[in-house]
Scaffold this motif. Sequence first.
Motif, short mmCIF file in Angstrom:
data_model
loop_
_atom_site.label_atom_id
_atom_site.label_comp_id
_atom_site.label_asym_id
_atom_site.label_seq_id
_atom_site.Cartn_x
_atom_site.Cartn_y
_atom_site.Cartn_z
N GLY A 189 0.83 -1.20 0.00
CA GLY A 189 0.00 0.00 0.00
C GLY A 189 0.86 1.25 0.00
N VAL A 190 0.23 2.40 -0.14
CA VAL A 190 0.97 3.65 -0.25
C VAL A 190 0.16 4.79 0.35
CG1 VAL A 190 0.00 4.15 -2.54
CG2 VAL A 190 2.23 5.10 -1.91
N SER A 191 0.85 5.79 0.87
CA SER A 191 0.19 6.98 1.39
C SER A 191 -0.03 7.98 0.27
CB SER A 191 1.03 7.62 2.51
OG SER A 191 1.09 6.77 3.63
N ILE A 192 -1.25 8.49 0.18
CA ILE A 192 -1.63 9.44 -0.88
C ILE A 192 -2.10 10.73 -0.23
CG2 ILE A 192 -3.21 9.83 -2.80
CD1 ILE A 192 -3.28 6.86 -3.27
N TYR A 193 -1.67 11.84 -0.78
CA TYR A 193 -2.06 13.14 -0.24
C TYR A 193 -3.53 13.41 -0.53
CZ TYR A 193 -1.98 18.07 0.95
OH TYR A 193 -2.24 19.31 1.52
N HIS A 194 -4.26 13.76 0.55
CA HIS A 194 -5.68 14.07 0.43
C HIS A 194 -5.86 15.58 0.54
CE1 HIS A 194 -10.00 13.99 1.07
NE2 HIS A 194 -10.00 12.68 0.82
N PRO A 195 -6.20 16.28 -0.54
CA PRO A 195 -6.26 17.75 -0.51
C PRO A 195 -7.24 18.31 0.52
CG PRO A 195 -6.31 16.93 -2.77
CD PRO A 195 -6.48 15.75 -1.89
N LYS A 196 -8.42 17.71 0.65
CA LYS A 196 -9.41 18.24 1.59
C LYS A 196 -8.95 18.09 3.04
CE LYS A 196 -13.52 17.67 -1.31
NZ LYS A 196 -14.88 17.06 -1.41
N GLU B 262 -5.82 17.81 3.83
CA GLU B 262 -4.49 18.40 3.89
C GLU B 262 -3.51 17.50 4.65
OE1 GLU B 262 -4.85 22.31 5.46
OE2 GLU B 262 -5.69 23.13 3.61
N SER B 263 -3.60 16.21 4.35
CA SER B 263 -2.72 15.23 4.99
C SER B 263 -2.61 14.00 4.09
CB SER B 263 -3.25 14.83 6.37
OG SER B 263 -4.52 14.20 6.24
N PHE B 264 -1.65 13.18 4.43
CA PHE B 264 -1.48 11.93 3.69
C PHE B 264 -2.37 10.84 4.31
CE2 PHE B 264 2.32 14.16 2.41
CZ PHE B 264 2.49 13.76 1.08
N VAL B 265 -3.03 10.09 3.46
CA VAL B 265 -3.91 9.01 3.90
C VAL B 265 -3.36 7.70 3.34
CG1 VAL B 265 -6.24 8.05 3.79
CG2 VAL B 265 -5.91 10.53 3.95
N PHE B 266 -3.24 6.71 4.22
CA PHE B 266 -2.69 5.43 3.80
C PHE B 266 -3.77 4.62 3.08
CE2 PHE B 266 -1.74 0.88 4.65
CZ PHE B 266 -0.57 0.80 3.91
N ARG B 267 -3.45 4.20 1.87
CA ARG B 267 -4.35 3.34 1.10
C ARG B 267 -3.74 1.93 1.11
NH1 ARG B 267 -6.34 5.35 -4.64
NH2 ARG B 267 -7.49 6.73 -3.21
N PRO B 268 -4.35 1.00 1.85
CA PRO B 268 -3.75 -0.34 1.98
C PRO B 268 -3.72 -1.09 0.65
CG PRO B 268 -5.94 -0.29 2.94
CD PRO B 268 -5.59 1.12 2.61
N GLY B 269 -2.71 -1.92 0.50
CA GLY B 269 -2.57 -2.73 -0.70
C GLY B 269 -3.29 -4.06 -0.56
N PRO B 270 -3.16 -4.94 -1.53
CA PRO B 270 -3.87 -6.22 -1.52
C PRO B 270 -3.44 -7.17 -0.41
CG PRO B 270 -2.31 -6.11 -3.34
CD PRO B 270 -2.39 -4.74 -2.76
N VAL B 271 -2.34 -6.86 0.28
CA VAL B 271 -1.89 -7.73 1.37
C VAL B 271 -2.86 -7.70 2.55
CG1 VAL B 271 -0.50 -6.01 2.62
CG2 VAL B 271 0.20 -8.43 2.62
N MET B 272 -3.72 -6.69 2.62
CA MET B 272 -4.70 -6.58 3.71
C MET B 272 -5.90 -7.49 3.41
SD MET B 272 -3.87 -4.65 6.23
CE MET B 272 -2.67 -3.39 6.69
N THR B 273 -5.74 -8.77 3.65
CA THR B 273 -6.78 -9.74 3.33
C THR B 273 -6.56 -11.00 4.17
OG1 THR B 273 -7.86 -10.89 1.49
CG2 THR B 273 -5.46 -10.80 1.45
N ASN B 274 -7.50 -11.94 4.08
CA ASN B 274 -7.34 -13.22 4.78
C ASN B 274 -6.52 -14.20 3.96
OD1 ASN B 274 -10.64 -12.61 5.76
ND2 ASN B 274 -8.97 -12.76 7.24
N LEU B 275 -6.83 -14.31 2.68
CA LEU B 275 -6.09 -15.20 1.79
C LEU B 275 -5.50 -14.38 0.65
CD1 LEU B 275 -8.48 -17.23 3.00
CD2 LEU B 275 -7.43 -18.78 1.36
N ALA C 66 4.67 0.95 6.81
CA ALA C 66 4.63 1.92 5.72
C ALA C 66 4.68 3.33 6.30
CB ALA C 66 3.35 1.74 4.89
N ASP C 67 5.59 4.12 5.79
CA ASP C 67 5.74 5.52 6.24
C ASP C 67 5.88 5.62 7.75
OD1 ASP C 67 5.45 6.39 3.58
OD2 ASP C 67 3.28 6.36 3.76
N GLY C 68 6.64 4.70 8.33
CA GLY C 68 6.90 4.75 9.76
C GLY C 68 5.78 4.22 10.64
#
Length: 319
Positions: free
Chosen positions: A84-91, A93-106, A134-136
């Motif tokens: 996953g990766v952190s993406i800047y959210h303009p509204k 005014e901060s970075f929001v972490f968007r989890p990758g596909p690893v966040m799952t059961n299988l 991710a990002d500390g």
Amino acid sequence: MDAVAQEAVWAAGRLKTNLESCILGKSSEIELLLTALLSGGHVLLEDVPGTGKTVLVKALAKSVNGQFRRIQCNPDLLPTDITGVSIYHPKQESFVFRPGPVMTNLLLVDEINRATTKTQSALLEAMEERSISADGENYPLPSPFLLIATQNPIDFEGTYPLPEAQLDRFLMKLRLGYPDHETEKQMLRDQAEQHPVERLAPVMDIEGLLALQQAVRQVHIDEAVSDYLVTIVQETRRHRSLALGASPRATLGLLAASKSLALLRGRDYVIPDDIKYLTPYVLSHRLLLQTDARLDGQTAESVLEQLLQGIRVPIRLEK
């Protein structure tokens, strides 16, 4: 066997039967995959393309009604495509972490050895710690978490060998192989109108799977059988044909797998045959042959077979 253990045996049996209804001719492989699932261990499926590796994992995900994600590996895949990766959210005014596909059961990691070593290493923390960084920040993965990776044989074009540290984090390495003549004919009939996996219904939920994993921990292993297991692992470290023996992680993995197999076979105790049967699947991919042993045509499996023949099997009366 008490009522709790008996219910766990029935639940495991229903799960195995459900998978066998759409994966034909692979009863032993299904049993081994369920052994890893109940042990909480990860699985490496190595075989040529088109033998049903992905279908098997999809069927397992549907059977336990868990979250399922798939990663198709290629040389362009980045570690952040997995974690996953952190993406800047303009509204905000901060970075929001968007989890990758690893966040799952299988998680199915398809053709893992087509990814570069840098990307492969991104899976190490997830496999061992059940969390990612991710990002500390540290993010725990859902429970249970099972990673099933497929890989093509290492002599195929565009493949990168998995490092020893990553191989050691797989509980088992399995091969499916081609179906026999009658099984392949049955596949043609079963898929004439619809793939059997699409008709598959869940037979348990995640809570039921967690209860099964807990029941595995209660399976008994007596001291003589436990000593037999440890002796096998330690002998791999002394064998003259092996440059690298099995790790203590392998000892714990073989114990967990033996308990799971015992439960799948209707027992609440481990016998030496459970350990002997699982040894090649749990240990072979963790061993490194000496150069002269490879030149002599030996394999990790053949060395383990020789090793098992030289270790006394404890005699144990059934409970």
